[in-house]
Design a protein around this motif. Structure first.
Motif, PDB file in Angstrom:
ATOM      1  N   MET A  70      47.040  55.824 -22.332  1.00  0.00           N
ATOM      2  CA  MET A  70      46.341  54.800 -23.115  1.00  0.00           C
ATOM      3  C   MET A  70      45.478  55.482 -24.172  1.00  0.00           C
ATOM      4  SD  MET A  70      44.665  52.173 -20.484  1.00  0.00           S
ATOM      5  CE  MET A  70      45.515  51.454 -19.134  1.00  0.00           C
ATOM      6  N   SER A  71      45.223  54.767 -25.219  1.00  0.00           N
ATOM      7  CA  SER A  71      44.305  55.317 -26.213  1.00  0.00           C
ATOM      8  C   SER A  71      42.917  55.414 -25.588  1.00  0.00           C
ATOM      9  CB  SER A  71      44.245  54.417 -27.445  1.00  0.00           C
ATOM     10  OG  SER A  71      43.598  53.201 -27.134  1.00  0.00           O
ATOM     11  N   ALA A  84      44.021  44.698 -18.720  1.00  0.00           N
ATOM     12  CA  ALA A  84      44.443  46.092 -18.662  1.00  0.00           C
ATOM     13  C   ALA A  84      45.218  46.224 -17.372  1.00  0.00           C
ATOM     14  CB  ALA A  84      43.243  47.024 -18.638  1.00  0.00           C
ATOM     15  N   GLU A 107      40.128  54.351 -26.645  1.00  0.00           N
ATOM     16  CA  GLU A 107      39.404  53.090 -26.736  1.00  0.00           C
ATOM     17  C   GLU A 107      39.914  52.080 -25.713  1.00  0.00           C
ATOM     18  OE1 GLU A 107      40.880  54.560 -29.428  1.00  0.00           O
ATOM     19  OE2 GLU A 107      39.075  55.368 -30.372  1.00  0.00           O
ATOM     20  N   ALA A 108      41.213  52.009 -25.546  1.00  0.00           N
ATOM     21  CA  ALA A 108      41.781  51.075 -24.580  1.00  0.00           C
ATOM     22  C   ALA A 108      41.365  51.450 -23.168  1.00  0.00           C
ATOM     23  CB  ALA A 108      43.302  51.040 -24.696  1.00  0.00           C
ATOM     24  N   GLN A 109      41.339  52.726 -22.878  1.00  0.00           N
ATOM     25  CA  GLN A 109      40.927  53.161 -21.550  1.00  0.00           C
ATOM     26  C   GLN A 109      39.456  52.846 -21.335  1.00  0.00           C
ATOM     27  OE1 GLN A 109      42.079  57.107 -20.488  1.00  0.00           O
ATOM     28  NE2 GLN A 109      40.988  57.067 -18.566  1.00  0.00           N
ATOM     29  N   LEU A 169      37.765  50.432 -22.753  1.00  0.00           N
ATOM     30  CA  LEU A 169      37.677  48.982 -22.569  1.00  0.00           C
ATOM     31  C   LEU A 169      38.119  48.588 -21.161  1.00  0.00           C
ATOM     32  CD1 LEU A 169      37.126  46.142 -23.585  1.00  0.00           C
ATOM     33  CD2 LEU A 169      39.452  46.116 -24.525  1.00  0.00           C
ATOM     34  N   ALA A 170      39.222  49.151 -20.693  1.00  0.00           N
ATOM     35  CA  ALA A 170      39.706  48.830 -19.344  1.00  0.00           C
ATOM     36  C   ALA A 170      38.671  49.220 -18.300  1.00  0.00           C
ATOM     37  CB  ALA A 170      41.034  49.540 -19.078  1.00  0.00           C
TER      38      ALA A 170
END
Length: 177
Positions: free
Chosen positions: A110-111, A98, A113-115, A117-118
């Motif tokens: 960011m989506s 990320a 979910e991506a945020q 995860l990051a």
């Protein structure tokens, strides 16, 4: 923050006085060295001064926005000093996980979910983050990761298994798993 956005030096000084101890503590926890934490704090407040006009109160609280700036700069310094210390680390693996150096506005794009995860990846120890990045984002086998990092294969497998469990727990707690 509003005063700083309008280049009010007194308001900016008040903002600095109110937030710098906490932000310095964050940088010190990430970096572990006072001189690096001081450097990050100074660079962060320069960025805050220059980008205060970009701050959007509807998206985050001022302290959250400033914390993100300090955190990202601290991770930049950590990666830079770590890369200076050794050639065995694949810095691209960390960056591919990320963009920890993204500005708050970029992170908000960011989506969810991506945020999540990051953010969860950032809670892992740096070497574990690196192993996960190499295995899953660079699609390297466990053996290849072990060879690249000169680690025993069993260590790599254990780190991956434990890191995946921690990521799952973190994401579940955030409702993103």
């Amino acid at each position: 923050m509003h005063g700083a956005a309008h280049r009010d030096r007194t308001a900016f000084r008040s903002l600095y006085d109110a937030s710098s101890p906490k932000l310095y503590g964050l940088a010190l926890r990430i970096l572990g060295r006072r001189e690096l934490a001081e450097e990050v704090l100074q660079e962060s407040f320069v960025a805050i001064w220059h980008h205060a006009v970009d701050y959007e109160s509807a998206l985050s609280a001022p302290m959250t926005w400033m914390t993100t700036i300090v955190r990202n700069r601290a991770f930049d310094v950590l990666r830079r000093t770590r890369n200076d210390d050794t050639d065995t680390i694949d810095g691209a693996a960390l960056e591919s996980i990320a963009d920890l150096a993204a500005t708050p506005a970029e992170r908000l794009q960011m989506s969810r979910e991506a945020q999540a995860l990051a953010d969860c990846m950032a809670t892992l120890e740096e070497r574990h983050r690196e192993v996960i990045g190499m295995a899953f984002f660079h699609d390297l086998s466990h053996s290849d990761v072990a060879d690249k990092l000169t680690l025993p294969l069993g260590t790599v497998k254990t780190w991956i298994r434990r890191s995946l469990a921690r990521l799952h727990s973190c994401l579940s707690a955030r409702g993103a798993a």
